[in-house]
Design a protein around this motif. Structure first.
Motif, PDB file in Angstrom:
ATOM      1  N   ARG A  91       0.843  -1.205   0.000  1.00 50.81           N
ATOM      2  CA  ARG A  91       0.000   0.000   0.000  1.00 50.81           C
ATOM      3  C   ARG A  91       0.872   1.247   0.000  1.00 50.81           C
ATOM      4  O   ARG A  91       0.622   2.203  -0.730  1.00 50.81           O
ATOM      5  CB  ARG A  91      -0.930  -0.012   1.216  1.00 50.81           C
ATOM      6  N   ARG A  92       1.911   1.254   0.818  1.00 51.78           N
ATOM      7  CA  ARG A  92       2.822   2.406   0.871  1.00 51.78           C
ATOM      8  C   ARG A  92       3.491   2.631  -0.483  1.00 51.78           C
ATOM      9  O   ARG A  92       3.565   3.752  -0.962  1.00 51.78           O
ATOM     10  CB  ARG A  92       3.863   2.207   1.968  1.00 51.78           C
ATOM     11  N   PHE A 120      -1.893  14.794 -14.697  1.00 54.90           N
ATOM     12  CA  PHE A 120      -2.408  14.032 -13.567  1.00 54.90           C
ATOM     13  C   PHE A 120      -2.300  14.851 -12.294  1.00 54.90           C
ATOM     14  O   PHE A 120      -1.258  15.418 -11.998  1.00 54.90           O
ATOM     15  CB  PHE A 120      -1.618  12.730 -13.416  1.00 54.90           C
ATOM     16  N   LYS A 121      -3.384  14.915 -11.537  1.00 52.07           N
ATOM     17  CA  LYS A 121      -3.404  15.681 -10.285  1.00 52.07           C
ATOM     18  C   LYS A 121      -3.638  14.818  -9.065  1.00 52.07           C
ATOM     19  O   LYS A 121      -3.387  15.245  -7.954  1.00 52.07           O
ATOM     20  CB  LYS A 121      -4.485  16.765 -10.350  1.00 52.07           C
ATOM     21  N   VAL A 172       3.842   5.730  -5.646  1.00 50.68           N
ATOM     22  CA  VAL A 172       3.708   5.813  -7.104  1.00 50.68           C
ATOM     23  C   VAL A 172       2.689   6.883  -7.476  1.00 50.68           C
ATOM     24  O   VAL A 172       2.934   7.716  -8.361  1.00 50.68           O
ATOM     25  CB  VAL A 172       3.327   4.446  -7.713  1.00 50.68           C
ATOM     26  N   ILE A 173       1.537   6.891  -6.808  1.00 49.01           N
ATOM     27  CA  ILE A 173       0.501   7.898  -7.081  1.00 49.01           C
ATOM     28  C   ILE A 173       1.065   9.302  -6.857  1.00 49.01           C
ATOM     29  O   ILE A 173       0.871  10.195  -7.690  1.00 49.01           O
ATOM     30  CB  ILE A 173      -0.743   7.662  -6.206  1.00 49.01           C
ATOM     31  N   LYS A 214       1.334  15.802 -11.297  1.00 45.62           N
ATOM     32  CA  LYS A 214       1.803  16.849 -12.221  1.00 45.62           C
ATOM     33  C   LYS A 214       2.553  16.302 -13.433  1.00 45.62           C
ATOM     34  O   LYS A 214       3.279  17.027 -14.096  1.00 45.62           O
ATOM     35  CB  LYS A 214       2.643  17.901 -11.489  1.00 45.62           C
ATOM     36  N   LYS A 215       2.375  15.014 -13.719  1.00 44.72           N
ATOM     37  CA  LYS A 215       2.989  14.412 -14.913  1.00 44.72           C
ATOM     38  C   LYS A 215       1.954  14.371 -16.036  1.00 44.72           C
ATOM     39  O   LYS A 215       0.759  14.193 -15.802  1.00 44.72           O
ATOM     40  CB  LYS A 215       3.467  12.984 -14.633  1.00 44.72           C
ATOM     41  N   ASN A 216       2.429  14.511 -17.259  1.00 46.70           N
ATOM     42  CA  ASN A 216       1.550  14.373 -18.417  1.00 46.70           C
ATOM     43  C   ASN A 216       1.131  12.910 -18.551  1.00 46.70           C
ATOM     44  O   ASN A 216       1.932  12.002 -18.316  1.00 46.70           O
ATOM     45  CB  ASN A 216       2.256  14.829 -19.687  1.00 46.70           C
TER      46      ASN A 216
END
Length: 89
Positions: A17-18, A46-47, A23-24, A29-31
């Motif tokens: 989970r961590r 991505f927000k 990863v999230i 802020k990545k395309n």
């Protein structure tokens, strides 16, 4: 399940989970390009997601009919997503 096995399973789930949450956060802020049902492809920045990972928050969402400054995409509508990452830390 005996107590040591239960504790080991809980530790494994906690670790996974961590890592998933890391990863999230790393995708923030990545395309990203999303492939949706019906062959539609949309892209944006991505927000984040809700706590249950049922929806993604995307800004500057480019769709075939225009650009939305902010949008929520339901994960059930997404077939795949591709992030443009600089480098993972």
């Amino acid at each position: 399940m005996d107590p040591p096995a239960a504790i080991e399973e809980q530790d494994s789930r906690s670790f996974l989970r961590r890592r998933f949450l890391e990863v999230i956060v790393g995708m923030n802020k990545k395309n990203v390009d999303f492939s949706l049902h019906g062959g539609t492809v949309v892209s944006g920045v991505f927000k984040g997601s809700d706590k249950d990972i049922l929806n993604f928050h995307v800004s500057e969402l480019k769709t075939p009919i225009g650009v939305q400054s902010e949008a929520l995409l339901r994960c059930t509508d997404i077939l795949s997503c591709e992030f443009q990452m600089d480098k993972l830390d």
